[in-house]
Design an enzyme around this catalytic site. Structure first.
Site, mmCIF file in Angstrom:
data_model
loop_
_atom_site.group_PDB
_atom_site.id
_atom_site.type_symbol
_atom_site.label_atom_id
_atom_site.label_comp_id
_atom_site.label_asym_id
_atom_site.label_seq_id
_atom_site.Cartn_x
_atom_site.Cartn_y
_atom_site.Cartn_z
ATOM 1 N N ASN A 96 -40.219 100.548 84.985
ATOM 2 C CA ASN A 96 -40.097 99.223 84.383
ATOM 3 C C ASN A 96 -39.387 99.324 83.038
ATOM 4 O OD1 ASN A 96 -40.897 96.533 85.120
ATOM 5 N ND2 ASN A 96 -42.210 96.490 83.314
ATOM 6 N N HIS B 219 -46.885 86.363 97.147
ATOM 7 C CA HIS B 219 -46.729 85.009 96.616
ATOM 8 C C HIS B 219 -45.893 84.125 97.536
ATOM 9 C CE1 HIS B 219 -47.577 86.741 92.320
ATOM 10 N NE2 HIS B 219 -48.613 86.800 93.122
ATOM 11 N N ASN C 85 -42.238 88.889 94.795
ATOM 12 C CA ASN C 85 -40.987 88.141 94.831
ATOM 13 C C ASN C 85 -40.934 87.200 96.023
ATOM 14 O OD1 ASN C 85 -40.356 89.534 92.572
ATOM 15 N ND2 ASN C 85 -38.973 90.980 93.567
ATOM 16 N N ILE C 86 -40.211 86.123 95.815
ATOM 17 C CA ILE C 86 -40.117 85.084 96.842
ATOM 18 C C ILE C 86 -38.687 84.950 97.334
ATOM 19 C CG2 ILE C 86 -42.117 83.762 96.060
ATOM 20 C CD1 ILE C 86 -40.270 82.153 94.271
ATOM 21 N N ASP C 87 -37.838 85.898 96.900
ATOM 22 C CA ASP C 87 -36.396 85.767 97.133
ATOM 23 C C ASP C 87 -35.918 86.289 98.489
ATOM 24 O OD1 ASP C 87 -36.444 88.578 96.832
ATOM 25 O OD2 ASP C 87 -35.898 88.458 94.714
ATOM 26 N N SER D 241 -44.313 92.617 85.140
ATOM 27 C CA SER D 241 -45.070 92.612 83.890
ATOM 28 C C SER D 241 -46.565 92.798 84.174
ATOM 29 C CB SER D 241 -44.846 91.295 83.153
ATOM 30 O OG SER D 241 -45.235 90.226 83.986
ATOM 31 N N PRO E 26 -32.849 85.843 87.691
ATOM 32 C CA PRO E 26 -33.609 86.149 86.466
ATOM 33 C C PRO E 26 -35.096 86.311 86.757
ATOM 34 C CG PRO E 26 -32.917 83.835 86.493
ATOM 35 C CD PRO E 26 -32.299 84.479 87.689
ATOM 36 N N ASP E 27 -35.782 87.117 85.941
ATOM 37 C CA ASP E 27 -37.242 87.209 86.081
ATOM 38 C C ASP E 27 -37.868 86.074 85.278
ATOM 39 O OD1 ASP E 27 -37.077 88.017 83.456
ATOM 40 O OD2 ASP E 27 -37.792 90.051 83.783
ATOM 41 N N PHE E 28 -39.179 86.121 85.099
ATOM 42 C CA PHE E 28 -39.842 85.069 84.325
ATOM 43 C C PHE E 28 -39.826 85.366 82.827
ATOM 44 C CE2 PHE E 28 -43.119 83.115 87.519
ATOM 45 C CZ PHE E 28 -42.105 82.390 88.095
ATOM 46 N N ARG E 29 -40.244 86.608 82.491
ATOM 47 C CA ARG E 29 -40.679 86.827 81.117
ATOM 48 C C ARG E 29 -39.775 87.691 80.253
ATOM 49 N NH1 ARG E 29 -44.707 86.719 84.563
ATOM 50 N NH2 ARG E 29 -46.270 85.098 84.313
ATOM 51 N N ALA F 163 -40.333 90.681 89.857
ATOM 52 C CA ALA F 163 -39.000 90.102 89.709
ATOM 53 C C ALA F 163 -37.957 91.088 89.169
ATOM 54 C CB ALA F 163 -39.084 88.889 88.794
ATOM 55 N N GLY F 164 -38.413 92.138 88.455
ATOM 56 C CA GLY F 164 -37.491 93.108 87.866
ATOM 57 C C GLY F 164 -36.642 93.860 88.880
ATOM 58 N N ILE F 165 -37.085 93.948 90.141
ATOM 59 C CA ILE F 165 -36.239 94.666 91.113
ATOM 60 C C ILE F 165 -35.094 93.772 91.612
ATOM 61 C CG2 ILE F 165 -38.079 96.245 91.883
ATOM 62 C CD1 ILE F 165 -37.959 94.806 94.647
ATOM 63 N N SER F 166 -35.147 92.502 91.277
ATOM 64 C CA SER F 166 -34.094 91.599 91.753
ATOM 65 C C SER F 166 -33.160 91.112 90.650
ATOM 66 C CB SER F 166 -34.727 90.377 92.441
ATOM 67 O OG SER F 166 -35.408 90.768 93.605
ATOM 68 N N THR F 167 -33.425 91.514 89.406
ATOM 69 C CA THR F 167 -32.565 90.984 88.326
ATOM 70 C C THR F 167 -31.119 91.466 88.483
ATOM 71 O OG1 THR F 167 -33.370 92.745 86.875
ATOM 72 C CG2 THR F 167 -34.367 90.586 86.577
HETATM 73 P P1 CNA Z 1 -42.105 88.926 85.084
HETATM 74 O O1 CNA Z 1 -43.403 88.561 84.501
HETATM 75 O O2 CNA Z 1 -40.914 88.130 84.711
HETATM 76 O O3 CNA Z 1 -41.882 90.458 84.696
HETATM 77 C C1 CNA Z 1 -40.729 91.165 85.026
HETATM 78 C C2 CNA Z 1 -40.890 92.577 84.500
HETATM 79 O O4 CNA Z 1 -39.824 93.349 84.986
HETATM 80 C C3 CNA Z 1 -40.880 92.686 82.979
HETATM 81 O O5 CNA Z 1 -41.847 93.628 82.587
HETATM 82 C C4 CNA Z 1 -39.451 93.172 82.663
HETATM 83 O O6 CNA Z 1 -39.387 93.966 81.516
HETATM 84 C C5 CNA Z 1 -39.165 93.993 83.896
HETATM 85 N N1 CNA Z 1 -37.746 94.038 84.270
HETATM 86 C C6 CNA Z 1 -36.841 93.028 84.343
HETATM 87 N N2 CNA Z 1 -35.665 93.461 84.807
HETATM 88 C C7 CNA Z 1 -35.829 94.796 85.034
HETATM 89 C C8 CNA Z 1 -34.972 95.806 85.523
HETATM 90 N N3 CNA Z 1 -33.711 95.552 85.888
HETATM 91 N N4 CNA Z 1 -35.461 97.053 85.605
HETATM 92 C C9 CNA Z 1 -36.738 97.338 85.231
HETATM 93 N N5 CNA Z 1 -37.599 96.422 84.774
HETATM 94 C C10 CNA Z 1 -37.149 95.153 84.690
HETATM 95 O O7 CNA Z 1 -42.155 88.938 86.678
HETATM 96 P P2 CNA Z 1 -43.341 89.407 87.643
HETATM 97 O O8 CNA Z 1 -42.730 89.644 88.939
HETATM 98 O O9 CNA Z 1 -44.178 90.463 87.031
HETATM 99 O O10 CNA Z 1 -44.233 88.088 87.718
HETATM 100 C C11 CNA Z 1 -44.687 87.586 88.910
HETATM 101 C C12 CNA Z 1 -44.072 86.250 89.251
HETATM 102 C C13 CNA Z 1 -42.599 86.213 89.036
HETATM 103 C C14 CNA Z 1 -44.239 85.991 90.717
HETATM 104 O O11 CNA Z 1 -45.062 84.888 90.909
HETATM 105 C C15 CNA Z 1 -42.852 85.755 91.287
HETATM 106 O O12 CNA Z 1 -42.838 84.829 92.303
HETATM 107 C C16 CNA Z 1 -42.061 85.317 90.128
HETATM 108 N N6 CNA Z 1 -40.591 85.457 90.197
HETATM 109 C C17 CNA Z 1 -39.968 85.935 91.290
HETATM 110 C C18 CNA Z 1 -38.595 86.060 91.327
HETATM 111 C C19 CNA Z 1 -37.916 86.583 92.569
HETATM 112 O O13 CNA Z 1 -38.388 86.332 93.685
HETATM 113 N N7 CNA Z 1 -36.821 87.326 92.424
HETATM 114 C C20 CNA Z 1 -37.831 85.699 90.204
HETATM 115 C C21 CNA Z 1 -38.502 85.194 89.075
HETATM 116 C C22 CNA Z 1 -39.888 85.096 89.082
#
Ligand code: CNA
Length: 325
Positions: free
Chosen positions: A249, A181, A162-164, A226, A88-91, A79-83
């Site tokens: 990250n 996913h 990501n699912i976006d 994460s 928003p991401d999850f965590r 999710a961090g590549i889409s913030t």
């Molecule tokens: P996560 O667990 O929320 O982790 C995100 C990670 O990215 C964390 O370690 C953050 O510190 C890091 N991060 C956030 N923003 C940035 C940034 N701009 N630059 C660098 N690092 C950053 O999300 P994961 O993807 O690890 O977890 C997997 C889940 C999240 C999947 O099942 C997804 O479907 C789900 N998800 C997807 C989306 C999407 O599609 N955009 C959004 C939210 C959650």
């Protein structure tokens, strides 16, 4: 009060949320079973770990790409590549979705993405999905960096959690993409989008692709995750022990645990420049777009990357204004 604690970091799409009740030992043996069935690449390759990168920095990775003429780069994203696109991401503390779900009155934050909860109460998910994924989102510089790797014939595959659909929007060819996913792109009408909820199996394409792709990889780049959701998180261990791994990250994740090392298992990154075990893991801590931009600059691709992004964003804007007429 949340029923699930933040300490219990490991999550699995392919198993039920009952995993949270397991003790540490049970989790360890479950993980060992997973490792034995999913990945024994390193043992099969019989490769002794050695100094692979001259420098454990972005520069070391760039030199490796140039000198070794990588042709089989695998990228893994979360999710961090889409913030920076506004999703928003999850965590992430405070901005992450898991910290902002109070209004949905869930028994615990993850429930909104669990299949059993969805079946009984789908409304919170649909309300959230509408908020999360407005129309006409624009891919980020990180997405275009991945697209550029593909355009240059260097990308073996991009694995995304990501699912976006932003990878598709950026123009990454479908055969280069594994949406581990699922995706909002397709669905079963209004009933349920084709995303994988916790408690569901991952798509067949995921399992088919990993066994072919990961042993071939000559560079692994992991961005914006994460790395807590299994089985995706363990893919980092499926590449050869000679394959450099670059994490871009905001925080260090999946750092090798002493307990695993004690049992002779190489799970996770070793970001220790002094380690004689494996000098191939690089952590670049910061924003994904900034890290990708730096890589592009060092590789001499910066102009190309900026042009790619500008042109494509113009196309998206034009489509948006056309649609609003
Ligand atoms: P996560 O667990 O929320 O982790 C995100 C990670 O990215 C964390 O370690 C953050 O510190 C890091 N991060 C956030 N923003 C940035 C940034 N701009 N630059 C660098 N690092 C950053 O999300 P994961 O993807 O690890 O977890 C997997 C889940 C999240 C999947 O099942 C997804 O479907 C789900 N998800 C997807 C989306 C999407 O599609 N955009 C959004 C939210 C959650």
């Amino acid at each position: 009060m949340d029923e699930k604690t933040e300490e219990d970091e490991q999550e699995s799409h392919a198993s039920s949320s009952k995993d949270d009740d397991l003790s540490g030992i049970e989790k360890m043996s479950k993980y060992l079973m997973f490792k034995l069935t999913l990945s024994d690449t390193e043992e099969k390759m019989g490769v002794k770990a050695k100094q692979i990168l001259q420098e454990l920095t972005i520069r070391g990775i760039v030199d490796f790409i140039k000198e070794n003429k990588c042709r089989n780069i695998i990228t893994m994203a979360g999710a961090g590549i889409s913030t920076s696109a506004g999703i928003p991401d999850f965590r992430s503390p405070s901005s992450g979705l898991y910290y902002n779900l109070q209004k949905y009155k869930l028994p615990y934050p993850q429930a909104i993405f669990e299949i059993d909860f969805f079946k009984t109460n789908p409304e919170p998910f649909f309300v959230l999905a509408k908020e999360l994924f407005p129309e006409h989102l624009k891919p980020t510089l990180s997405h275009y960096f991945i697209k550029l790797l593909s355009d240059k014939g260097l990308l073996l595959r991009h694995y995304t959690q990501n699912i976006d659909t932003l990878e598709r929007i950026s123009g990454l060819p479908p055969e280069k993409l594994v949406e581990a996913h699922g995706t909002f792109h397709s669905g079963q009408g209004v009933v349920k989008p084709d995303i994988i909820f916790f408690g569901e199996m991952l798509p067949e394409r995921f399992y088919h692709s990993i066994d072919n792709d990961f042993p071939k990889a000559d560079l692994l780049i992991i961005m914006g995750s994460s790395l807590v959701v299994q089985p995706f998180a363990s893919l980092i261990d499926k590449v050869k022990s000679t394959c450099p791994r670059l994490l871009i990250n905001k925080e260090k994740v999946s750092v090798q645990d002493r307990l695993f090392r004690f049992f002779g298992l190489s799970h996770g990154f070793v970001f220790d420049p002094k380690s004689s075990e494996c000098a191939r893991d690089v952590a670049w801590i910061g924003d994904c777009d900034t890290g990708c931009k730096l890589l592009a600059e060092e590789l001499g691709w910066n102009e190309e990357l900026e042009k790619l992004m500008e042109t494509d964003h113009r196309r998206i804007d034009a489509e948006k204004s056309e649609a609003s007429k």
